[in-house]
Scaffold this motif. Structure first.
Motif, PDB file in Angstrom:
ATOM      1  N   ALA A 512     -19.040  61.365  -5.295  1.00  0.00           N
ATOM      2  CA  ALA A 512     -19.082  61.255  -3.833  1.00  0.00           C
ATOM      3  C   ALA A 512     -18.587  59.891  -3.376  1.00  0.00           C
ATOM      4  CB  ALA A 512     -20.505  61.517  -3.332  1.00  0.00           C
ATOM      5  N   LEU A 513     -18.924  58.846  -4.129  1.00  0.00           N
ATOM      6  CA  LEU A 513     -18.447  57.497  -3.792  1.00  0.00           C
ATOM      7  C   LEU A 513     -16.937  57.401  -3.975  1.00  0.00           C
ATOM      8  CD1 LEU A 513     -21.266  55.368  -5.491  1.00  0.00           C
ATOM      9  CD2 LEU A 513     -21.022  55.951  -3.065  1.00  0.00           C
ATOM     10  N   VAL A 514     -16.411  57.998  -5.045  1.00  0.00           N
ATOM     11  CA  VAL A 514     -14.968  57.999  -5.268  1.00  0.00           C
ATOM     12  C   VAL A 514     -14.257  58.762  -4.154  1.00  0.00           C
ATOM     13  CG1 VAL A 514     -13.136  58.817  -6.812  1.00  0.00           C
ATOM     14  CG2 VAL A 514     -15.188  57.762  -7.768  1.00  0.00           C
ATOM     15  N   ALA A 515     -14.879  59.830  -3.669  1.00  0.00           N
ATOM     16  CA  ALA A 515     -14.267  60.652  -2.622  1.00  0.00           C
ATOM     17  C   ALA A 515     -14.038  59.867  -1.334  1.00  0.00           C
ATOM     18  CB  ALA A 515     -15.141  61.875  -2.339  1.00  0.00           C
ATOM     19  N   MET A 516     -14.764  58.790  -1.146  1.00  0.00           N
ATOM     20  CA  MET A 516     -14.578  57.970   0.054  1.00  0.00           C
ATOM     21  C   MET A 516     -13.209  57.292   0.075  1.00  0.00           C
ATOM     22  SD  MET A 516     -18.408  56.299   0.376  1.00  0.00           S
ATOM     23  CE  MET A 516     -18.053  55.521   1.950  1.00  0.00           C
ATOM     24  N   LEU A 517     -12.523  57.242  -1.073  1.00  0.00           N
ATOM     25  CA  LEU A 517     -11.208  56.609  -1.149  1.00  0.00           C
ATOM     26  C   LEU A 517     -10.068  57.586  -0.882  1.00  0.00           C
ATOM     27  CD1 LEU A 517     -11.786  54.462  -4.384  1.00  0.00           C
ATOM     28  CD2 LEU A 517     -11.937  53.702  -1.991  1.00  0.00           C
ATOM     29  N   THR A 518     -10.392  58.852  -0.666  1.00  0.00           N
ATOM     30  CA  THR A 518      -9.341  59.851  -0.477  1.00  0.00           C
ATOM     31  C   THR A 518      -8.896  59.904   0.983  1.00  0.00           C
ATOM     32  OG1 THR A 518     -10.946  61.626  -0.093  1.00  0.00           O
ATOM     33  CG2 THR A 518     -10.244  61.244  -2.369  1.00  0.00           C
ATOM     34  N   LYS A 519      -7.699  60.457   1.175  1.00  0.00           N
ATOM     35  CA  LYS A 519      -7.220  60.735   2.535  1.00  0.00           C
ATOM     36  C   LYS A 519      -6.138  61.798   2.450  1.00  0.00           C
ATOM     37  CE  LYS A 519      -3.669  57.115   2.823  1.00  0.00           C
ATOM     38  NZ  LYS A 519      -3.165  55.969   3.624  1.00  0.00           N
ATOM     39  N   ARG A 520      -5.734  62.280   3.610  1.00  0.00           N
ATOM     40  CA  ARG A 520      -4.757  63.363   3.686  1.00  0.00           C
ATOM     41  C   ARG A 520      -3.460  62.971   2.978  1.00  0.00           C
ATOM     42  NH1 ARG A 520      -5.228  67.302   7.387  1.00  0.00           N
ATOM     43  NH2 ARG A 520      -6.454  65.961   8.749  1.00  0.00           N
ATOM     44  N   GLY A 521      -2.803  63.986   2.366  1.00  0.00           N
ATOM     45  CA  GLY A 521      -1.570  63.730   1.633  1.00  0.00           C
ATOM     46  C   GLY A 521      -0.488  63.115   2.495  1.00  0.00           C
ATOM     47  N   GLU A 522       0.077  61.981   2.048  1.00  0.00           N
ATOM     48  CA  GLU A 522       1.105  61.299   2.820  1.00  0.00           C
ATOM     49  C   GLU A 522       2.443  62.028   2.773  1.00  0.00           C
ATOM     50  OE1 GLU A 522       1.218  57.391   1.204  1.00  0.00           O
ATOM     51  OE2 GLU A 522      -0.617  56.744   2.193  1.00  0.00           O
ATOM     52  N   ASN A 523       2.640  62.874   1.747  1.00  0.00           N
ATOM     53  CA  ASN A 523       3.905  63.580   1.592  1.00  0.00           C
ATOM     54  C   ASN A 523       3.789  65.070   1.884  1.00  0.00           C
ATOM     55  OD1 ASN A 523       5.696  61.392   0.414  1.00  0.00           O
ATOM     56  ND2 ASN A 523       3.971  61.319  -0.982  1.00  0.00           N
ATOM     57  N   ALA A 524       2.647  65.475   2.465  1.00  0.00           N
ATOM     58  CA  ALA A 524       2.414  66.910   2.656  1.00  0.00           C
ATOM     59  C   ALA A 524       3.430  67.554   3.588  1.00  0.00           C
ATOM     60  CB  ALA A 524       0.995  67.138   3.195  1.00  0.00           C
ATOM     61  N   ASP A 525       4.008  66.788   4.496  1.00  0.00           N
ATOM     62  CA  ASP A 525       4.958  67.361   5.446  1.00  0.00           C
ATOM     63  C   ASP A 525       6.318  67.659   4.829  1.00  0.00           C
ATOM     64  OD1 ASP A 525       3.201  67.333   7.592  1.00  0.00           O
ATOM     65  OD2 ASP A 525       3.655  65.241   8.064  1.00  0.00           O
ATOM     66  N   ALA A 526       6.505  67.308   3.555  1.00  0.00           N
ATOM     67  CA  ALA A 526       7.812  67.493   2.926  1.00  0.00           C
ATOM     68  C   ALA A 526       8.038  68.905   2.430  1.00  0.00           C
ATOM     69  CB  ALA A 526       7.976  66.513   1.760  1.00  0.00           C
ATOM     70  N   GLY A 527       7.071  69.796   2.597  1.00  0.00           N
ATOM     71  CA  GLY A 527       7.227  71.156   2.081  1.00  0.00           C
ATOM     72  C   GLY A 527       8.366  71.890   2.776  1.00  0.00           C
ATOM     73  N   ALA A 528       9.049  72.726   2.028  1.00  0.00           N
ATOM     74  CA  ALA A 528      10.199  73.451   2.571  1.00  0.00           C
ATOM     75  C   ALA A 528       9.797  74.452   3.623  1.00  0.00           C
ATOM     76  CB  ALA A 528      10.939  74.155   1.430  1.00  0.00           C
ATOM     77  N   GLY A 529       8.542  74.868   3.613  1.00  0.00           N
ATOM     78  CA  GLY A 529       8.131  75.890   4.558  1.00  0.00           C
ATOM     79  C   GLY A 529       7.747  75.348   5.918  1.00  0.00           C
ATOM     80  N   ALA A 530       7.811  74.052   6.112  1.00  0.00           N
ATOM     81  CA  ALA A 530       7.360  73.476   7.360  1.00  0.00           C
ATOM     82  C   ALA A 530       8.093  74.073   8.538  1.00  0.00           C
ATOM     83  CB  ALA A 530       7.559  71.962   7.324  1.00  0.00           C
ATOM     84  N   GLY A 531       7.286  74.546   9.480  1.00  0.00           N
ATOM     85  CA  GLY A 531       7.848  75.098  10.700  1.00  0.00           C
ATOM     86  C   GLY A 531       8.395  76.501  10.596  1.00  0.00           C
ATOM     87  N   HIS A 532       8.147  77.186   9.450  1.00  0.00           N
ATOM     88  CA  HIS A 532       8.739  78.518   9.276  1.00  0.00           C
ATOM     89  C   HIS A 532       7.697  79.558   8.914  1.00  0.00           C
ATOM     90  CE1 HIS A 532      12.991  77.357   9.689  1.00  0.00           C
ATOM     91  NE2 HIS A 532      12.588  76.211   9.163  1.00  0.00           N
ATOM     92  N   ILE A 533       6.502  79.441   9.450  1.00  0.00           N
ATOM     93  CA  ILE A 533       5.487  80.477   9.251  1.00  0.00           C
ATOM     94  C   ILE A 533       5.214  81.117  10.599  1.00  0.00           C
ATOM     95  CG2 ILE A 533       3.081  80.879   8.653  1.00  0.00           C
ATOM     96  CD1 ILE A 533       3.282  78.972   6.480  1.00  0.00           C
TER      97      ILE A 533
END
Length: 533
Positions: A512-533
């Protein structure tokens, strides 16, 4: 079927992907195709354990032979995962996924046709290698197909499929072994694999990043494979050899030396197997550590639950699988919900909350007693599933989403490898905790029950049996002593299990303490499907 030439593969990092036509590349259909393949591997992870006793009897195998049926698969899977992910990044995740599906199903069929334990072990190793191709490719396909706002939901459903398949393994395996034969446990993968292969050929679309590696880091593969083999082998054998045994220490030393040599080489080679720059991302590194700690607590603790249900409560494998449905059922329900919550609020709060709930469940399970009823067990099992689901989804997104798209396969392999290492480490360490507790408590409880004293060799044999919840009674044991010995054995086992769950709870708090260092993926928007669902 839509021809693959009708839609040219589009580089994922171009600003305007070509519009999708027909079935190929449809995100939700891609998820279905991927999920069926993953289901086959996840089902195999728990179904085979039910078949081992029947295999041992039918093929007249030794205990060591039967252990290799499991260990050969585990070693091949763990050693090959990251390399397999790299293959996906290089040649395309569609191709590696389809090869993995076809190979896994074919190896399963070959096991069912085997008439010797050595052949079974050999094809189990092949199963592990093809499974390693399949799992990172599945995550790579999801990452490349879904836009950021839908990726967590997709990973949540993907996690639900894994949970459902894992839960179904003991139940399906028990029914097949009891009413058909042990071979059917493996033959069942063949039709599932055919369905997954056909869907994959029709639906999956190839996604490759323009700047994907064009060469292979052969020495890096060799160093990492050797280090992973040494580590997993040491963890597998430590409960038998002992943690202070020279062989255990040798393999651990080889693992450390291998990882150091690998890191040194990766920092110098032009196209490394794992770019060390990935670990400059604190969230990605934290997600990897979190996955190790989560698997340590979950898989290490769950190892004893099976013995508790079957050996202490006397349940059949099918019944014990049914008793675990609150855990896996909650994971199935909570995983998509967790995906939606992570998309809205980000992973940090959800991951911390999930590990806190997991810690509470672990500490609650540490209070289980010999006579604890189904209702109480179900509450703790359900709470554990509720805590684990968001961690499975969130940590996966943190690892894969914080890696560049051209390294999505390596990131997927890293996520799976972290689970394998964490599970092996948890089973080994908590097994040592159990053994130490039994060695201390059994002589005391034996004397308190005023049972006949045991010679040192007899005590050692009794401790081995009690460590898995089995009462050390034989045909020659006088009937009046059987009940007393059984009570002592079960009380001692439950005492050790309680201590093991306490340790698992502490590990969950650290996670749980380690989880405090996480955050949303910085490269998540690079997926090819973006904007096509």
């Amino acid at each position: 079927m839509t021809s693959q030439t009708t839609v040219a593969p589009v580089a994922p990092d171009l600003p305007a992907p070509e519009p999708r036509t027909g079935l190929r590349g449809h995100p939700w259909l891609t998820l279905i195709a991927v999920a069926i393949g993953v289901m086959m591997v996840a089902l195999d992870g728990t179904i085979v354990a039910i078949a081992n006793p029947a295999i041992q009897q039918d093929l007249q195998a030794s205990l060591a032979d039967v252990q290799w049926i499991t260990n050969g698969y585990l070693l091949a899977l763990a050693v090959a995962l990251i390399t397999a992910g790299k293959l996906g990044d290089r040649f395309g995740h569609r191709q590696t996924f389809l090869v993995g599906i076809a190979g896994f199903a074919a190896a399963s069929g070959a096991i069912g046709l085997s008439d010797s334990v050595s052949t079974v072990v050999a094809f189990r190793v092949l199963q592990g290698l093809f499974g390693a191709l399949l799992m990172p490719a599945a995550l790579g396909l999801l990452r490349a197909t879904f836009p950021a706002e839908k990726l967590n939901m997709a990973i949540g459903i993907w996690g639900s499929v894994i949970g459902a398949s894992t839960a179904a393994g003991p139940i399906v395996g028990g029914l097949l072994v009891e009413h058909v034969n042990w071979q059917s446990v493996f033959f069942i993968n063949v039709p599932v694999g055919i369905v997954a292969l056909v869907l994959g050929l029709v639906i999956l679309k190839d996604h490759r990043a323009e700047n994907a590696a064009k060469s292979f880091d052969i020495l890096g593969i060799a160093l990492l494979s050797g280090a992973m083999f040494s580590l997993i082998w040491a963890l597998i054998k430590a409960p038998t050899w002992g943690w202070g045994n020279g062989r255990t220490l040798l393999f651990l030393a080889l693992a450390v030396a291998g990882f150091l040599a690998f890191a040194l080489w990766e920092s110098r080679v032009r196209e490394p197997l794992i770019p060390l720059g990935l670990f400059r991302s604190v969230p990605l590194s934290a997600g990897t550590v979190l996955m190790v700690l989560m698997a340590f607590a979950f898989l290490g603790g769950l190892f004893f639950v099976t013995f508790y249900l079957q050996n202490v409560h006397g349940m059949s494998p099918v019944d014990s699988g049914l008793r675990l449905l609150p855990l896996t059922g909650m994971m199935i329900v909570a995983s998509p919900v967790a995906g939606a919550l992570i998309t809205r609020f980000g992973p940090r709060i959800i991951l911390v909350g999930g590990m806190v709930v997991t810690a509470v469940a672990m500490l609650g399970m540490s209070a289980l007693e010999v006579g604890t009823g189904t209702a109480v067990m179900s509450v703790w099992f359900a709470l554990l599933g509720m805590g684990l689901a968001p961690v499975m989804v969130g940590a996966t997104e943190v690892i894969v989403g914080n890696a560049p798209l051209e390294h999505a396969g390596v990131a997927g392999g890293l996520q799976q490898a972290a689970m394998q290492v964490g599970g092996s480490l948890g089973t080994a360490v908590l097994g040592a905790v159990m053994a130490a507790r039994v060695d201390t408590a059994l002589p005391e409880k034996w004397a308190e029950a005023k049972l006949p004293p045991l010679a040192p060799e007899q005590l050692a044999q009794a401790s081995d049996a009690v460590s898995v919840g089995i009462a050390p009674v034989g045909r020659e044991t006088p009937p009046p002593l059987v009940g007393r010995i059984t009570d002592v054995a079960h009380e001692t086992f439950v005492s050790g299990m309680g201590l093991s769950f306490t340790v698992a709870g502490v590990i969950a708090v650290a996670a749980a303490l380690v989880a405090m260092l996480t955050k949303r993926g910085e490269n998540a928007d690079a997926g090819a499907g973006a904007g096509h669902i």
